[in-house]
Design an enzyme around this catalytic site. Structure first.
Site, PDB file in Angstrom:
ATOM      1  N   GLU A  70       0.866  -1.148  -0.150  1.00 15.37           N
ATOM      2  CA  GLU A  70      -0.099   0.127  -0.067  1.00 15.37           C
ATOM      3  C   GLU A  70       0.804   1.088  -0.066  1.00 15.37           C
ATOM      4  O   GLU A  70       0.678   2.238   0.708  1.00 15.37           O
ATOM      5  CB  GLU A  70      -0.847   0.121   1.279  1.00 15.37           C
ATOM      6  CG  GLU A  70      -2.074  -1.144   1.311  1.00 15.37           C
ATOM      7  CD  GLU A  70      -2.778  -1.186   2.446  1.00 15.37           C
ATOM      8  OE1 GLU A  70      -4.030  -1.615   2.273  1.00 15.37           O
ATOM      9  OE2 GLU A  70      -2.246  -1.152   3.487  1.00 15.37           O
TER      10      GLU A  70
HETATM   11  C1  TNX Z   1      -4.648  -4.154   4.648  1.00 13.64           C
HETATM   12  S1  TNX Z   1      -2.527  -6.348   4.411  1.00 13.64           S
HETATM   13  C2  TNX Z   1      -3.347  -3.767   5.214  1.00 13.64           C
HETATM   14  C3  TNX Z   1      -3.048  -3.464   6.518  1.00 13.64           C
HETATM   15  C4  TNX Z   1      -4.549  -3.243   7.173  1.00 13.64           C
HETATM   16  C5  TNX Z   1      -5.238  -4.298   6.801  1.00 13.64           C
HETATM   17  C6  TNX Z   1      -6.729  -4.680   7.640  1.00 13.64           C
HETATM   18  C7  TNX Z   1      -1.692  -5.227   4.348  1.00 13.64           C
HETATM   19  C8  TNX Z   1      -0.385  -5.696   3.462  1.00 13.64           C
HETATM   20  N1  TNX Z   1      -2.192  -3.964   4.380  1.00 13.64           N
HETATM   21  O1  TNX Z   1      -2.420  -2.090   6.600  1.00 13.64           O
HETATM   22  O2  TNX Z   1      -4.189  -3.396   8.604  1.00 13.64           O
HETATM   23  O3  TNX Z   1      -5.675  -4.244   5.446  1.00 13.64           O
HETATM   24  O4  TNX Z   1      -7.318  -5.543   7.282  1.00 13.64           O
END
Ligand code: TNX
Length: 493
Positions: free
Chosen positions: A305
């Site tokens: 992300e």
């Molecule tokens: C996605 S999974 C994210 C996290 C969040 C999560 C909540 C991932 C690699 N990144 O930053 O905590 O979703 O479900």
């Protein structure tokens, strides 16, 4: 006699009859974590002396096991691999054989589940303590069977992390991934950069005071995990999810301006100053402290992300950062977005996390076809922070709700055709979770099914699984676990 073993073993033969533990039942075993774990568990619930007879005989001698004892030995078949074991229970006693101490430890968890649920009691309770006559040959399907705890969104202290480990141990997990840093907090003391925790560790989601691990705390967690044959994989999430670091050291921010500490639950808004060489000096310093604190071979560098970082910068950043981990002899693990990096070192592990309904990104399919191992954590199967259903008070639902059956009914090897699947991991993100009981609520009853996905041979059968899982609720009751989710799905068979 129906047994309720989770994860189901590779091969199981049940015979008529049971061996009964007595106060004087002797334990013959090499000195190892498995033997210590077993005798402590048995003594705690039974109150029996169970004398340690290790010095009285050669525990590796399989020939004279006819005296009603518990015998653990390292003469198991090597072809069962590092974690395989054989367990034979008969009138002559209990015989557990493995090729490694790790294999003995996994076998001890099976033996534990052959005893009545009350064996989980933290204080002595009356027997009888009968172990059905069985012959079990067992070994895992996958080498990576992980659980992840996010200690960044809400801080969980050493005791809470140990308790989390305790929840994973009976189900034969072997990896503990700790998500140590995120926008909301930096949780591991770094001596060269004390403000990371002195300032960046003082926030969390909402109003709480945050918190952090000293390096001694971290060592205590690593040792507790190691004594249970779990490898700790620490994660420093980069180059996004880094607000707490930038709030502590503003030169890490792209504009050099100190951001506020962050207490919300948004993602994807922060990024490090990827063009400044001082950023890499910082990362080198952090990873140089983290690597020696971590006996396991993996460092997780995040990579998810990073929505503020354009593709070209992301590639350059990772290409520069990965060697800062690998030069310490570590293998890098990263979330699936890192599949797009042009020159990933051989062996780099990629963690698949997007929901299975999304198409596999071409870069990930391509990395898989080059043989990079994948760890499967699809959010709509393995994300323990997803709500069970619309009535679940805790948790998130961006990937949908995740019932017990849905987390059980999937095959990690069908998601990315042709991939080398290292195994699976079940992440527990903690945006909405603040107490150890909250963690238990999201873990149980889904975690055992994920363990079975990771350990047992495919295919699996939900209706045959449900009664086994239901039997395990008695174990949780006996252990004093009160907040597990009472799922209506457990009445389904
Ligand atoms: C996605 S999974 C994210 C996290 C969040 C999560 C909540 C991932 C690699 N990144 O930053 O905590 O979703 O479900």
């Amino acid at each position: 006699m129906t047994l309720s073993l989770i994860p189901a073993p590779r091969a199981l033969v049940v015979r008529e009859g049971a061996f009964e533990l007595a106060p004087e039942t002797a334990v013959h075993a090499p000195r190892c974590h498995a033997a210590r774990f077993l005798t402590e568990l048995l003594r705690r619930a039974t109150g029996y002396a169970l004398p340690d007879a290790s010095d009285a005989s050669d525990a590796s001698d399989a020939s004279d096991a006819s005296d009603g004892a518990l015998r653990l030995s390292l003469d198991g078949p090597a072809d069962l691999g590092r974690e395989g074991y054989r367990l034979d229970v008969g009138a002559e006693g209990v015989r557990l054989r493995a090729h490694t101490e790790e294999g003995l430890f996994r076998g001890v968890q099976t033996l534990r589940q052959l005893l009545p649920p009350e064996i989980e009691s933290p204080t002595p309770v009356p027997g009888p303590w009968r172990i059905p006559y069985v012959s079990i040959t067992d070994a895992p399907r996958f080498r990576w069977r992980g659980v992840m705890l996010d200690v960044a969104r809400h801080f969980f202290d050493v005791e809470a992390v140990k308790r989390f480990i305790d929840r994973a141990v009976p189900y034969k997990f072997n990896v503990l991934h700790l998500h140590l840093t995120d926008d909301q907090g930096w949780r591991l003391r770094i001596e060269s950069h004390p403000r990371l925790t002195e300032h960046g560790g003082t926030s969390q989601v909402g109003e709480g005071p945050g918190g952090h691990f000293t390096q001694a705390d971290f060592a205590e967690i690593v040792a507790y995990a190691a004594a249970r044959h779990l490898t700790v994989v620490p994660e420093i999430d980069l180059p996004g999810h880094t607000q707490a670091a930038m709030a502590s050291y503003p030169h890490l921010a792209p504009d050099g301006v100190t951001p506020e500490l962050y207490r919300g639950i948004d993602v994807g808004f922060s990024q490090l100053a990827v063009h400044k060489s001082t950023t890499y000096d910082f990362l080198d310093a952090v990873l140089s402290e983290l690597a020696p604190l971590t006996p396991g071979p993996y460092l997780h560098l995040g990579g998810d992300e990073a929505h503020q970082t354009v593709a070209e910068d992301y590639d350059a950043f990772m290409t520069r950062t990965i060697p800062l981990a690998t030069r310490h002899g570590k293998t890098a693990v990263m979330w699936q977005e890192a599949a797009a990096v042009t020159a990933l070192p051989e062996g780099t592990h990629l963690q698949y996390w997007r929901p299975t309904r999304e198409p596999v990104p071409p870069a990930l399919a391509d990395a898989a076809s080059r043989g990079l191992p994948l760890i499967m954590s699809p959010a709509d199967r393995a994300y323990l922070d997803m709500k069970y259903d619309d009535t679940t008070a805790l948790g998130l639902s961006w990937a949908g709700t995740l019932g017990v059956r849905q987390s059980y009914d999937w095959d990690p090897e069908t998601l990315v055709p042709g991939a080398r699947v290292a195994g699976i991991e079940s992440p527990l993100w903690t945006e909405t979770l603040t107490t150890p009981d909250d963690l238990d609520h999201m873990l149980y009853p889904r975690l055992p099914g994920l363990a079975e996905v990771a350990w047992s041979p495919a295919p699996k059968d939900w209706s045959a699984y449900v009664p086994r899982l239901r039997a395990h609720t008695l174990r949780w009751d006996a252990a004093g676990i009160t907040s597990y989710h009472r799922s209506p799905e457990l009445e389904e068979d």
